[in-house]
Design a protein around this motif. Sequence first.
Motif, PDB file in Angstrom:
ATOM      1  N   LYS A 101      -6.879 -20.553   6.710  1.00  0.00           N
ATOM      2  CA  LYS A 101      -5.741 -20.640   5.792  1.00  0.00           C
ATOM      3  C   LYS A 101      -6.071 -19.965   4.464  1.00  0.00           C
ATOM      4  O   LYS A 101      -5.234 -19.251   3.895  1.00  0.00           O
ATOM      5  CB  LYS A 101      -5.364 -22.098   5.558  1.00  0.00           C
ATOM      6  CG  LYS A 101      -4.774 -22.768   6.773  1.00  0.00           C
ATOM      7  CD  LYS A 101      -4.469 -24.221   6.518  1.00  0.00           C
ATOM      8  CE  LYS A 101      -3.956 -24.888   7.792  1.00  0.00           C
ATOM      9  NZ  LYS A 101      -3.656 -26.305   7.607  1.00  0.00           N
ATOM     10  N   TYR A 105      -4.073 -16.800   2.725  1.00  0.00           N
ATOM     11  CA  TYR A 105      -3.473 -16.812   1.388  1.00  0.00           C
ATOM     12  C   TYR A 105      -4.108 -15.783   0.458  1.00  0.00           C
ATOM     13  O   TYR A 105      -3.420 -15.181  -0.363  1.00  0.00           O
ATOM     14  CB  TYR A 105      -3.581 -18.203   0.753  1.00  0.00           C
ATOM     15  CG  TYR A 105      -2.747 -19.252   1.468  1.00  0.00           C
ATOM     16  CD1 TYR A 105      -1.498 -18.961   1.982  1.00  0.00           C
ATOM     17  CD2 TYR A 105      -3.218 -20.539   1.626  1.00  0.00           C
ATOM     18  CE1 TYR A 105      -0.738 -19.926   2.638  1.00  0.00           C
ATOM     19  CE2 TYR A 105      -2.477 -21.514   2.279  1.00  0.00           C
ATOM     20  CZ  TYR A 105      -1.242 -21.197   2.779  1.00  0.00           C
ATOM     21  OH  TYR A 105      -0.501 -22.151   3.423  1.00  0.00           O
ATOM     22  N   LEU A 112       1.870 -17.590  -0.609  1.00  0.00           N
ATOM     23  CA  LEU A 112       1.380 -18.834  -1.204  1.00  0.00           C
ATOM     24  C   LEU A 112       2.418 -19.401  -2.166  1.00  0.00           C
ATOM     25  O   LEU A 112       2.746 -18.793  -3.183  1.00  0.00           O
ATOM     26  CB  LEU A 112       0.055 -18.604  -1.942  1.00  0.00           C
ATOM     27  CG  LEU A 112      -0.572 -19.839  -2.563  1.00  0.00           C
ATOM     28  CD1 LEU A 112      -0.931 -20.866  -1.494  1.00  0.00           C
ATOM     29  CD2 LEU A 112      -1.800 -19.467  -3.367  1.00  0.00           C
ATOM     30  N   THR A 113       2.928 -20.562  -1.822  1.00  0.00           N
ATOM     31  CA  THR A 113       3.881 -21.260  -2.682  1.00  0.00           C
ATOM     32  C   THR A 113       3.211 -22.525  -3.222  1.00  0.00           C
ATOM     33  O   THR A 113       2.139 -22.911  -2.745  1.00  0.00           O
ATOM     34  CB  THR A 113       5.150 -21.640  -1.891  1.00  0.00           C
ATOM     35  OG1 THR A 113       4.777 -22.531  -0.840  1.00  0.00           O
ATOM     36  CG2 THR A 113       5.849 -20.410  -1.332  1.00  0.00           C
ATOM     37  N   LYS A 116       2.665 -25.135  -0.461  1.00  0.00           N
ATOM     38  CA  LYS A 116       1.557 -24.737   0.419  1.00  0.00           C
ATOM     39  C   LYS A 116       0.215 -24.923  -0.283  1.00  0.00           C
ATOM     40  O   LYS A 116      -0.765 -25.320   0.340  1.00  0.00           O
ATOM     41  CB  LYS A 116       1.727 -23.283   0.873  1.00  0.00           C
ATOM     42  CG  LYS A 116       2.844 -23.099   1.876  1.00  0.00           C
ATOM     43  CD  LYS A 116       2.950 -21.649   2.296  1.00  0.00           C
ATOM     44  CE  LYS A 116       4.085 -21.464   3.292  1.00  0.00           C
ATOM     45  NZ  LYS A 116       4.236 -20.047   3.682  1.00  0.00           N
ATOM     46  N   LYS A 117       0.172 -24.611  -1.572  1.00  0.00           N
ATOM     47  CA  LYS A 117      -1.064 -24.796  -2.332  1.00  0.00           C
ATOM     48  C   LYS A 117      -1.436 -26.262  -2.383  1.00  0.00           C
ATOM     49  O   LYS A 117      -2.581 -26.648  -2.155  1.00  0.00           O
ATOM     50  CB  LYS A 117      -0.923 -24.247  -3.757  1.00  0.00           C
ATOM     51  CG  LYS A 117      -2.205 -24.413  -4.588  1.00  0.00           C
ATOM     52  CD  LYS A 117      -1.940 -24.381  -6.075  1.00  0.00           C
ATOM     53  CE  LYS A 117      -1.465 -25.752  -6.494  1.00  0.00           C
ATOM     54  NZ  LYS A 117      -1.465 -26.022  -7.905  1.00  0.00           N
ATOM     55  N   SER A 119      -0.590 -28.605  -0.323  1.00  0.00           N
ATOM     56  CA  SER A 119      -0.996 -29.013   1.015  1.00  0.00           C
ATOM     57  C   SER A 119      -2.436 -28.571   1.291  1.00  0.00           C
ATOM     58  O   SER A 119      -3.246 -29.346   1.809  1.00  0.00           O
ATOM     59  CB  SER A 119      -0.051 -28.396   2.055  1.00  0.00           C
ATOM     60  OG  SER A 119      -0.509 -28.645   3.352  1.00  0.00           O
ATOM     61  N   LEU A 120      -2.757 -27.343   0.925  1.00  0.00           N
ATOM     62  CA  LEU A 120      -4.115 -26.827   1.121  1.00  0.00           C
ATOM     63  C   LEU A 120      -5.124 -27.621   0.290  1.00  0.00           C
ATOM     64  O   LEU A 120      -6.198 -27.970   0.778  1.00  0.00           O
ATOM     65  CB  LEU A 120      -4.183 -25.345   0.764  1.00  0.00           C
ATOM     66  CG  LEU A 120      -5.537 -24.677   0.919  1.00  0.00           C
ATOM     67  CD1 LEU A 120      -5.989 -24.702   2.378  1.00  0.00           C
ATOM     68  CD2 LEU A 120      -5.483 -23.246   0.403  1.00  0.00           C
TER      69      LEU A 120
END
Length: 148
Positions: A101, A105, A112-113, A116-117, A119-120
Amino acid sequence: MKEIDFWTNFLANIFTIAVSITALYVFFFNKEKISSAINFILSYSNQLSLTELKFKIERLNDYNTGDVSQKAEVINILHDIEGQILGNKKLKKELHEQLGKLANYTSNPKILTEPKKRSLVSELKESVRNIDVSSYNEIFDTKKEHKS
């Protein structure tokens, strides 16, 4: 002169043999202590890597991907995290999914939103926490083995 050279080399060889025998004796009769010391050093090194990784992950929360300049800093931090994981065989093995992942990104920052950031970040935190806990379990299991 040859006689002095002979006796000097002879004494040096005798001392080398004596030191080697002493080292072997210490190794065989203190194998568990030496092993414990090496495991401690390796565990300490692993803990340093995990602490540094946690710090970098926490830094991601300070930036928002909606802001162009902040997104660039997020990508830089992701590159740092990716490099650290790639440089550590254990982390690379344990975090291979997250590494994919991260690579996705960092190679394509447009996808990359902020969600999403986040979540990561959460996934990385949890994965690092699990590695940290398993490291402590390994230490305790090793100590139990040595006592048996």
